[in-house]
Design an enzyme around this catalytic site. Structure first.
Site, short mmCIF file in Angstrom:
data_model
loop_
_atom_site.label_atom_id
_atom_site.label_comp_id
_atom_site.label_asym_id
_atom_site.label_seq_id
_atom_site.Cartn_x
_atom_site.Cartn_y
_atom_site.Cartn_z
N LYS A 111 -9.72 -2.42 -4.33
CA LYS A 111 -8.96 -2.12 -3.13
C LYS A 111 -7.63 -2.87 -3.13
O LYS A 111 -7.53 -4.00 -3.61
CB LYS A 111 -9.79 -2.50 -1.89
CG LYS A 111 -9.23 -2.01 -0.56
CD LYS A 111 -10.22 -2.28 0.56
CE LYS A 111 -9.64 -1.92 1.92
NZ LYS A 111 -10.61 -2.17 3.01
N SER A 190 -11.21 1.02 6.36
CA SER A 190 -10.00 0.97 5.57
C SER A 190 -10.25 1.08 4.06
O SER A 190 -9.30 0.99 3.27
CB SER A 190 -9.26 -0.35 5.84
OG SER A 190 -10.08 -1.46 5.48
N SER A 214 -15.22 -1.47 7.72
CA SER A 214 -14.37 -0.83 6.73
C SER A 214 -14.96 -0.60 5.34
O SER A 214 -14.32 0.01 4.49
CB SER A 214 -13.06 -1.61 6.58
OG SER A 214 -12.26 -1.43 7.72
#
Length: 575
Positions: A111, A190, A214
């Site tokens: 990420k 996210s 997330s």
């Protein structure tokens, strides 16, 4: 932003043509496609052991998927092609199989808020990509270093919303990521970039981060497994924080076995089965003494759910909210209650139906489901809501930049001086989130020395955690089960409730407040064809048990099926 270059594709072709017959068997493209589509880590290990494929071939196959579909779905912000092939070549040249770690030759994505040495940590924000002022990581995040040491091949940085502060996946640094099951719909945020990449077979696994939902909510939208470990089991050092008191990181994969393998690596499980503490993350100090021993694959048994009892939290079915980052003690009770009502998200009927149907899989595997109005009622949500972490967000950003910022700025003040603009309030506090500016000011402080810390965080968190644990003990429950989101993924080409979608939303930020472990499994599909995710949580440090239950559910249901990707979308392909 780095872009894939033609010479890298040529390098890939050379790498494949130069494979020694002694190292890999000849395979047709259709055979490679069949073998590597939905491939698991144990299957990859078998292919490597039999010399059917080289690491370079496997890496090339996954990178080809990215090049083919990234223009439509946009999950990968930075493609680390040159680095991936260099690492693959080194592994192909290694003849001592005893040196192979548990993730040897496994292509994975990271990420964009997680530091990869020499790469821009965009954190989804255009401000960290300003020419001449990029946030180029000076070293790897702790988990990245552990993943590399285990043999993982990092092939890309995945897109995420600015600072991870959204329930959908739009960033100012890269744009929008679409849901792999229907690109018009949200993959959630996210960690939406990671889930889209993994569910689309662009990578075998990836990491997500989770401050309020997330990892778990995006996993639910995309038919993958998302693990939120006990806070402290896995170090968050080197991950750009949204709220360091709530932040966590864990693996995202297409099956439970792969997440168990990855979690063992991320936790730094040693030869004695103990996780490794990290001096850069103080809360990881508890893990060696308190966590269940690893590796976590030892808990994966098909009958792990037999005789287990799970309660359904009443407040989640009702739609009562625990606001993200809570509400600090400075906020009067009446105003806090108004904020809780304002942010509440009712459970939509289609999600309630999907949830109730998903429970059949638990029952079929031998578990009992308990519905009781006393299981985590509104009073629990009210107490959990008063864990207010917003006054301490700046401290997390300061600590991150100090250790993982580029040479030209190691503090918020140095960033402003270098870039000519301040860091946003989202990560340094002050005015607070834009939708909560009606609340009283919450001055920033260091939690270790703040006299308000007991009233803001420690006191209410201890009370909420006591309710969580005591309810399990009183009703002889092993854990809790509930929908990971309050609604299906929304269509982002259409307004939702009169505005641009910011969802799907969940009521699971209390997991972050307590720091208890949770996992999302594939719980089925909505009639629309979009996935539904079932979440399970339990007491702190029982991560092995949790993964065992997830595995038993997976084996009893086998709900996952991969998405059918398209090569043309509603809009022209992005470059």
């Amino acid at each position: 932003m780095p872009k894939p270059m033609p010479f890298l594709l040529a390098l890939a072709a050379v790498a494949l043509l130069s494979v020694s017959p002694a190292r890999a068997q000849s395979s047709t493209q259709s055979e490679i496609d069949k073998d590597l589509f939905e491939v698991t880590i144990p299957q990859l290990e078998s292919f490597y052991a039999s010399h059917k494929y080289t690491v370079s071939q496997v890496v090339q196959w996954h990178l080809a998927r990215i090049h083919r579909y990234n223009g439509i779905y946009r999950p990968v912000e930075q493609i680390l092609e040159k680095e991936a092939f260099e690492t693959a070549a080194k592994e192909d040249a290694e003849t001592d199989t005893a040196k192979r770690g548990p993730l040897w030759g496994v292509p994975m994505v990271i990420k964009a808020n997680t530091s990869i040495a020499g790469t821009i940590t965009t954190d989804g924000w255009s401000g960290y990509t300003l020419a001449g002022h990029e946030l180029i990581a000076p070293k790897d995040a702790t988990i990245v270093a552990r993943l590399r040491a285990a043999g993982a091949i990092i092939i890309g940085h995945t897109n995420m919303p600015d600072f991870a502060a959204s329930d959908t996946n739009r960033s100012s640094s890269f744009g929008r990521t679409g849901n792999a099951y229907d690109v018009r719909f949200s993959p959630g945020g996210s960690s939406g970039g990671t889930v889209t990449a993994v569910t689309s077979n662009m990578a075998v696994l990836g990491n997500g981060t989770d401050t309020g939902n997330s990892i778990r909510m995006p996993a639910a939208t995309s038919a993958v497994i998302g693990v939120f470990p006990t806070r402290g089991l896995v170090s968050i050092a080197g991950i750009a924080p949204l709220d360091w008191l709530l932040d966590n990181t864990g693996p995202i994969a297409r099956n439970v076995t792969d997440t168990a393998i990855a979690l063992s690596v991320m936790a730094g499980i040693d030869a004695e089965g103990k996780p490794t503490a990290d001096a850069l993350d103080s809360r990881s100090a508890e893990a060696p003494a308190k966590a269940q021993s690893g590796p976590y694959t030892q808990y994966l048994k098909p009958d792990a759910l037999k005789g287990k009892r799970f309660g359904v939290p009443a407040f989640i079915l009702k739609g009562t909210d625990v606001p993200f980052q809570g509400i600090a003690a400075v906020v009067p009770e009446a105003q806090a209650e108004a904020e809780e009502r304002r942010t509440a998200t009712p459970l939509q009927p289609s999600t309630r139906t999907a949830f109730l149907k998903s429970l059949d899989g638990l029952r079929a595997a031998g578990a009992e489901i308990v519905f009781d109005d006393s299981i985590m009622p509104d009073s629990f949500a009210k107490i959990a809501s008063r864990v207010g972490t917003l006054p301490y967000v700046r401290e997390g950003t300061e600590n991150f930049l100090k250790e993982f910022g580029p040479a030209q700025y190691h503090s918020p003040e140095e960033y402003e001086k270098a870039a000519g603009q301040p860091l946003p309030a989202t990560i340094i506090g002050n005015s607070g989130p834009k939708d909560r500016r009606s609340l009283p000011d919450q001055p920033q402080a260091h939690i270790e020395t703040d006299p308000r810390a007991e009233a803001n965080v420690f006191g209410p968190r201890e009370k909420a955690l006591a309710i969580f644990d005591q309810t399990l003990d009183r009703l002889h429950l092993d854990g809790y089960v509930y929908p990971a989101t309050q609604m299906p993924p929304p269509d982002e080409t259409m307004p939702q409730n009169g505005e641009i979608s910011g969802g799907p939303h969940s009521e699971t930020s209390w997991v972050n407040i307590l720091g208890v472990p949770a996992v999302v499994v594939v719980g089925g599909f909505y009639p629309s064809g979009l996935p539904f995710g079932l979440e399970i949580s339990t007491k702190r440090w029982h991560d092995g048990d949790l993964l065992g239950w997830a595995y038993a559910y997976e084996q009893a249901t086998h709900y996952r099926h991969p998405p059918v990707l398209v090569e043309q979308g509603l809009l022209p392909n992005a470059p």
